[in-house]
Design an enzyme around this catalytic site. Structure first.
Site, short mmCIF file in Angstrom:
data_model
loop_
_atom_site.label_atom_id
_atom_site.label_comp_id
_atom_site.label_asym_id
_atom_site.label_seq_id
_atom_site.Cartn_x
_atom_site.Cartn_y
_atom_site.Cartn_z
N GLY A 18 -74.69 60.65 -44.88
CA GLY A 18 -73.99 61.70 -45.61
C GLY A 18 -73.77 61.36 -47.06
N HIS A 19 -74.23 60.16 -47.49
CA HIS A 19 -74.06 59.74 -48.89
C HIS A 19 -75.40 59.72 -49.63
CE1 HIS A 19 -70.09 58.66 -47.65
NE2 HIS A 19 -70.51 57.70 -46.85
N ASP A 21 -66.97 49.41 -41.60
CA ASP A 21 -68.07 48.66 -42.20
C ASP A 21 -67.75 47.17 -42.27
OD1 ASP A 21 -69.56 50.95 -42.52
OD2 ASP A 21 -69.06 51.23 -44.63
N HIS A 41 -65.78 60.11 -48.21
CA HIS A 41 -65.83 60.73 -46.88
C HIS A 41 -64.96 61.99 -46.84
CE1 HIS A 41 -66.44 56.32 -46.28
NE2 HIS A 41 -67.52 56.80 -45.70
N ASP A 76 -76.39 89.24 -60.81
CA ASP A 76 -75.89 87.87 -60.69
C ASP A 76 -74.43 87.74 -61.12
OD1 ASP A 76 -76.27 88.33 -63.34
OD2 ASP A 76 -77.59 86.63 -63.72
N GLY A 77 -73.73 88.86 -61.27
CA GLY A 77 -72.29 88.81 -61.50
C GLY A 77 -71.86 88.41 -62.88
N THR A 106 -72.55 90.47 -65.95
CA THR A 106 -72.60 91.50 -66.99
C THR A 106 -71.32 91.54 -67.81
OG1 THR A 106 -74.16 92.92 -65.81
CG2 THR A 106 -72.73 94.00 -67.40
N PRO A 144 -73.24 98.26 -63.61
CA PRO A 144 -72.22 97.72 -64.52
C PRO A 144 -72.48 98.05 -65.98
CG PRO A 144 -73.63 95.97 -63.66
CD PRO A 144 -73.93 97.19 -62.86
#
Length: 559
Positions: A58-59, A112, A217, A381-382, A384, A525
């Site tokens: 996950g890293h 670890d 984490h 794409d939001g 304008t 818009p």
């Protein structure tokens, strides 16, 4: 499932195999899936000190992405955010350790420490020479008895790996690693938590806040602070980092925690090199994802005062693409515009009614920013509203250098200003509109006819026509009705804008790529912006009692 995974159970093994096949044969793995997941150098011959690291998955790209000549010899991969087993770690040690010995680089987490520590003891029982160092670079929680190991681990991997590749013995490599650990400090910040496969997302960070000092984490940080921009975020992090830094030149490692865009990371670097510690930063690693936390929208900063030898080791080239290399910090270079592109500024002139009129129109567009963005999010794409508001702010700032008393030159100057300050196709189209209107006015056309000439040129170049679901659907009927007064123009603009909500097949603009179901019931818009502007102008005339023909030349520029 909201992630590109098949199952949480197979995610790590499938990811490892993906890394292997993309390595061109440079990496291999030990047999033993699914319990033993160890990635090793394919060319390793056990003639030098082996460098082994690892931990929970996950890293990525840590840790398998840093396996290769000059860094890690092997990486041991556990489940997501879970330490690998003792057997898996031992298998990795046994597979790569020869007479020169092995260094384990372990991040300071209980699982670890225990698992790597026990594996080291068992390896020593086999007669192998194994050393272990614990990385604890996190400074976020000063009262914690044992600080966490985070992105500063990459400094240890690189310097220890370079020394080992150069033939140094285990004692020298281990001592160098300990010196790097002692001098490295890291702190992180995020706007959101990460999404662990198969688990619900924890939404503990409220809107308008950022979490300072959270772990890799997703564990909680030292505090949640109000967030208003990168500058303040960097200042809060730098305040804590500065206390651990001396006056020597430092290498800074800027790490993407997984979900931060490249654009954001570049802005982060901009603020960092202009922060209170700028004078102590000489070199940079990144920005890049190196020690991530799945999809966390955050970043971390690690600082390390490398001496001449350590800097040389950091700068030694490696073939792993996950390591971004070290570069010197240098001022942004600026090259003059080519001849002919430097804009010729018009002769400024004052005209208070025109200034007031333009300011009011621009203020209207700035106030409509959120509404227009929300509309654009339905079909584009939001942005304008933000694009128009940005242009409006730029025009307000430019008023002192505009020819306000000469509408012919004002049209052209506004077109030039918009071409420089307004992004996207809208900026180009409006620049064409005003430039053509200026040409029309200079040839003796009335204001209305000049604006219609501008619209005609804009349509000719942009390709939009009535019914194509663009601002033209409001602007064209408004200009046609303008000779009947602003009230009629406003009504025509509003009718045209409302009509766009019924047009299910856009033929121009970004909405052309959207399916009909998403467009239905939503006003374009750009058309909405035109309608609001004409409605404001009509109300303004009613309030002042002025008639369009009595207004100063610049009054109808924006319409």
């Amino acid at each position: 499932m909201s992630q590109f995974l098949n199952s949480k159970e197979n995610a790590v093994t499938e990811a490892i195999d993906g890394v292997l096949v993309a390595s061109g044969g440079a990496l291999s793995r030990l047999d033993g899936y699914p319990h033993i997941r160890v990635v090793v150098r394919s060319d390793w011959d056990k003639s030098k000190v082996a460098i082994v690291s690892g931990g929970g998955s996950g890293h990525e790209p840590a840790h398998a992405g840093f396996v290769g000549k000059g860094m890690l010899t092997a990486a041991v991969c556990g489940d997501v955010f879970a330490s690998p087993s003792v057997d898996a770690i031992l298998a990795g040690i046994l597979a790569v350790t020869g007479p020169s010995g092995c260094l384990l680089i372990v991040k300071n987490y209980t699982g670890d420490r225990l698992n790597f520590g026990l594996a080291a003891e068992r390896a020593r029982a086999y007669g192998l020479n194994v050393s272990m160092v614990i990385v604890d670079d996190d400074i976020a929680l000063p009262d914690l008895p044992q600080s966490r190991g985070v992105a500063g681990t990459l400094f240890v991997h690189k310097i220890a790996g370079a020394l080992a590749e150069g033939g140094a013995d285990l004692e020298a490599v281990s001592n160098a690693a300990r010196q790097v650990i002692a001098k490295t400090s890291t702190i992180g910040m995020s706007l959101d938590t990460c999404t662990v496969p198969g688990s619900p997302k924890e939404n503990r960070i409220p809107d308008g806040h950022a979490e300072l000092g959270l772990g890799i984490h997703g564990e909680a940080g030292v505090e949640q602070i109000e967030y208003s921009g990168v500058k303040g975020a960097i200042a809060a992090m730098v305040e804590r980092l500065s206390a651990s830094m001396d006056d020597k030149p430092h290498v800074v490692l800027v790490n993407n925690l997984g979900g931060t865009s490249v654009l954001e990371m570049s802005v982060i670097v901009h603020e960092l090199v202009n922060s209170a510690i700028a004078g102590r930063i000489a070199h940079i690693v990144g920005p890049a994802p190196m020690m991530t936390s799945l999809d966390m929208q955050g970043f971390s900063i690690s600082v390390f005062p490398a001496d001449k030898t350590e800097l040389e080791l950091l700068c030694r080239p490696v073939t792993m693409p996950a390591w971004p290399g070290v570069t010197s910090i240098a001022p942004a270079a600026v090259i003059a515009l080519p001849d002919g592109l430097t804009p010729i500024a018009p002769l400024a002139s004052r005209h208070e009614p025109t200034r007031e009129f333009l300011t009011d129109c621009c203020t209207l567009l700035i106030g409509a920013e959120k509404d227009l963005n929300a509309l654009d999010a339905k079909s584009g794409d939001g942005d304008t509203g933000s694009t128009l508001a940005g242009a409006a702010r730029a025009l307000i700032e430019a008023l002192d250098r505009l020819p306000l008393s000469d509408h012919t030159q004002l049209f052209r100057a506004m077109g030039q200003e918009l071409s420089q300050t307004m992004g996207g196709s809208s900026g180009v189209l409006l620049a064409i509109f005003f430039a053509a209107a200026g040409d029309g006015a200079s040839s003796g056309l009335t204001i209305r006819d000049s604006l219609k000439a501008g619209l005609s040129r804009m349509q000719e170049i942009g390709g939009a026509h009535l019914g194509d679901r663009t601002m033209v659907d409001a602007l064209s009927p408004a200009l046609d009705a303008l000779d009947q007064g602003l009230a009629h123009a406003a009504e025509a603009a509003r009718a045209g804008a409302n009509l766009t909500a019924t047009l299910l097949h856009a033929k121009a603009g970004r909405a052309a790529y959207i399916n009909a179901k998403q467009l239905e019931g939503h006003v374009d818009p750009g058309a909405e912006a035109v309608a609001r502007l004409f409605e404001y102008l009509a109300l303004r005339v009613d309030a002042t009692g002025e008639q369009p023909d009595a207004q100063p030349a610049g009054v109808r520029v924006t319409g």
